[in-house]
Design an enzyme around this catalytic site. Structure first.
Site: not given
Length: 328
Positions: A24, A51, A56, A136, A166-167
């Site tokens: 990240m 990842d 990012y 994401h 994700s999320n």
């Protein structure tokens, strides 16, 4: 290093290291020389799963991101890295303009954005195919049908191997996967959520979820993973940014409850028993969990990475695991 399989389709599933490296802050907070050294050591140790994300790290300079992917691209080209390294990236949370954020101006998950973002990521990293592409964050404006079809089109064209999410609320994940099954399309196989040994309260709202945080792997998601055994959890923030070992860093508000202190005490007790660090105990607990978990741990130095790598060889006894699981 040890390895596990992600994905179910023979043509796209991969063997990856049981520990994933989070990139990240590479190319932004973590300078290029240090980032390259960490990546080199990870691969030297047998690590194969890296990842990143297209956004990012936009928050470090008020840009739209891209720092991490660009650095990975420079590293891959300078080292001659090929498809032996599995790279995962994400779309959907890139700010549409500099100075904005994913909470107020996210790119979303339309078919157009998915394609354009994936192509941008491939160009930055010098890839012909993205091994794992994640959705994401949730997009409440785009119909789920369009998102599912947009991702599936990239898989059909060979531009993406596997799909992840994700999320997202667990019910949204299942809705998208059910729709993909009905239409004979590839669906999400890799789930990336915050997960660690200490547990957050999930009733505290955050910027994305007004009814409580759904970005952490709570009981609903873990139950889902137990039932859907082909899925894998990639656990981000497993070490809580060093809070297991650093007394100068306070836990966030959603971790300030009695259970956190009890679990901290237990993980430190097991660390003393094993001669390992608390961080290593947490990573080993995840890697040997009955639910398939791949810890996604970042590092800002080679020394931090070495500590994480050593967790791969840490074997917790059945009694130690039972003690860790029984602590609340």
């Amino acid at each position: 290093m040890r390895y596990r399989t992600i994905g179910t389709t023979p043509a796209t599933r991969r063997e990856v290291s049981v520990l994933s490296l989070g990139a990240m802050l590479f190319g932004s907070v973590t300078d290029e020389a240090t980032s390259f050294a960490i990546l080199d050591r990870f691969v030297e140790a047998g690590g194969t799963f890296i990842d990143t994300s297209g956004n990012y790290a936009f928050w470090t300079d008020g840009s739209q991101g891209g720092h991490s992917e660009e650095l990975i691209g420079r590293w891959r080209r300078s080292r001659g890295v090929g498809d032996e390294i599995v790279i995962a990236t994400k779309v959907g949370a890139r700010p549409l303009a500099p100075g904005t954020s994913y909470t107020d101006n996210a790119e979303g998950l339309s078919a157009k954005v998915i394609r354009e973002s994936a192509e941008r990521s491939m160009e930055r990293m010098g890839l012909d195919r993205i091994d794992v592409l994640y959705s994401h964050i949730e997009d409440h404006r785009t119909p789920v049908e369009e998102t599912v079809e947009g991702f599936a089109a990239l898989v059909a064209e060979g531009l993406v191997g596997m799909l992840g999410v994700s999320n997202h609320a667990a019910w949204r994940v299942e809705r998208a996967r059910a729709l993909a099954r009905q239409r004979g399309l590839p669906g999400y196989e890799i789930l990336q959520y915050a997960h660690s040994y200490v547990r957050p309260r999930v009733d505290i709202p955050d910027a994305l979820f007004r009814d409580g945080n759904l970005g952490a792997a709570g009981p609903d998601l873990v139950t889902y993973l137990r039932e859907e055994r082909e899925l894998v959890l990639v656990a981000y923030s497993p070490l809580m940014s060093g809070r297991y070992t650093r007394t100068d860093k306070e836990f966030p508000p959603d971790f300030r409850h009695p259970g956190t202190e009890a679990r901290l005490a237990k993980v430190r007790e097991i660390a003393t028993e094993t001669g390992a660090t608390a961080n290593q105990v947490v990573l080993a607990w995840q890697m040997g969990h009955e639910v398939p978990i791949i810890p996604l741990a970042g590092a800002s130095s080679v020394a931090q990475l070495e500590e994480n790598l050593a967790a791969v060889d840490l074997e917790l006894t059945a009694e130690q695991r039972a003690a860790l699981d029984a602590t609340h």
